[in-house]
Design a protein around this motif. Structure first.
Motif, PDB file in Angstrom:
ATOM      1  N   LYS A 260       0.804  -1.226   0.000  1.00 19.81           N
ATOM      2  CA  LYS A 260       0.000   0.000   0.000  1.00 19.81           C
ATOM      3  C   LYS A 260       0.834   1.271   0.000  1.00 19.81           C
ATOM      4  CE  LYS A 260      -0.584   0.108   5.044  1.00 19.81           C
ATOM      5  NZ  LYS A 260      -1.564   0.149   6.154  1.00 19.81           N
ATOM      6  N   GLU A 261       2.107   1.185   0.356  1.00 19.06           N
ATOM      7  CA  GLU A 261       2.970   2.369   0.365  1.00 19.06           C
ATOM      8  C   GLU A 261       3.998   2.348  -0.763  1.00 19.06           C
ATOM      9  OE1 GLU A 261       4.665   2.549   4.238  1.00 19.06           O
ATOM     10  OE2 GLU A 261       2.789   3.100   5.220  1.00 19.06           O
TER      11      GLU A 261
ATOM     12  N   ARG B  76      -1.408   7.217  -3.559  1.00 19.99           N
ATOM     13  CA  ARG B  76      -0.564   8.334  -3.095  1.00 19.99           C
ATOM     14  C   ARG B  76       0.653   8.559  -3.993  1.00 19.99           C
ATOM     15  NH1 ARG B  76      -1.704   5.879   1.871  1.00 19.99           N
ATOM     16  NH2 ARG B  76       0.441   5.175   2.154  1.00 19.99           N
TER      17      ARG B  76
ATOM     18  N   ASP C  22       4.015   5.637  -2.776  1.00 14.01           N
ATOM     19  CA  ASP C  22       3.855   6.851  -1.974  1.00 14.01           C
ATOM     20  C   ASP C  22       4.822   7.946  -2.445  1.00 14.01           C
ATOM     21  OD1 ASP C  22       3.016   8.582  -0.075  1.00 14.01           O
ATOM     22  OD2 ASP C  22       3.602   7.383   1.655  1.00 14.01           O
ATOM     23  N   GLY C  23       4.262   9.022  -3.023  1.00  6.89           N
ATOM     24  CA  GLY C  23       5.067  10.143  -3.478  1.00  6.89           C
ATOM     25  C   GLY C  23       5.836   9.922  -4.764  1.00  6.89           C
TER      26      GLY C  23
END
Length: 201
Positions: free
Chosen positions: A102-103, A137, A106-107
């Motif tokens: 899920k990460e 994300r 991220d960014g």
């Protein structure tokens, strides 16, 4: 100049496919904008389709799928291209991003693109792809690239498509160049136990 790695995820099912053709154009334009030291790694989802399905059923990636996941996770940026099925991204495309941590994105700077038979499906970029990558994300560039069948049919149409490709690639290159380099974990100096007890850290 810092060497960068761009992961390209393409969900075309046929071979050759217009989805892979668009992915290659985007990768080439991004590499040209970033410099020749940039590494491009392409992931053809059709080659790991069974692995993705098995991962969804068992929760464990095969070595081949693990390599694809690691490629995306460790890359400095992502180019994601899907064919349009039923007015949205393909099931294989979505399933691959479902198995990522899920990460993982991220960014991460991302360039979103899609191919379809008609111009009517161009809104898939804003109504399907952007919400998906916002949830993950990632940081998509402002320009998404959609290529209909007609975009490959004439010199003028192909030229207009290439302009969109180069604009989006330039935006991705700018995001990648502005991103801070990865740094290691900070080092912590050891503190004597007596100093910890006295509160004089």
């Amino acid at each position: 100049m810092t060497a960068r790695t761009i992961a390209v995820v393409t969900a075309g099912l046929s071979q050759p496919s217009s989805t892979r053709l668009l992915a290659d154009r985007l990768a080439e334009a991004t590499r040209a904008a970033l410099g020749p030291e940039t590494t491009v790694e392409v992931i053809e989802l059709r080659e790991v389709a069974v692995d993705v399905t098995n991962n969804l059923l068992t929760g464990f990636p095969s070595p081949r799928l693990r390599k694809a996941i690691d490629t995306v996770t460790r890359a400095d940026a992502l180019i994601a291209v899907t064919p349009v099925f039923t007015a949205s991204y393909s099931g294989l495309f979505k399933s691959f991003f479902d198995v990522l941590d899920k990460e993982a994105l991220d960014g991460k700077p991302a360039l979103l693109a899609a191919t379809g038979g008609t111009e009517r499906h161009s809104l898939v970029l804003d109504f399907a792809l952007r919400p998906l990558f916002a949830y993950l994300r990632a940081t998509p560039v402002a320009t998404g690239v959609y290529a209909a069948s007609s975009d490959w049919g004439s010199v003028a149409a192909t030229g207009a498509l290439q302009q969109r490709v180069e604009r989006a690639a330039g935006e991705l290159a700018a995001l990648v160049s502005a991103a801070p380099e990865a740094v290691g974990e900070p080092e912590f100096a050891s503190v004597p136990f007596e100093q910890l007890l006295s509160g004089g850290v």
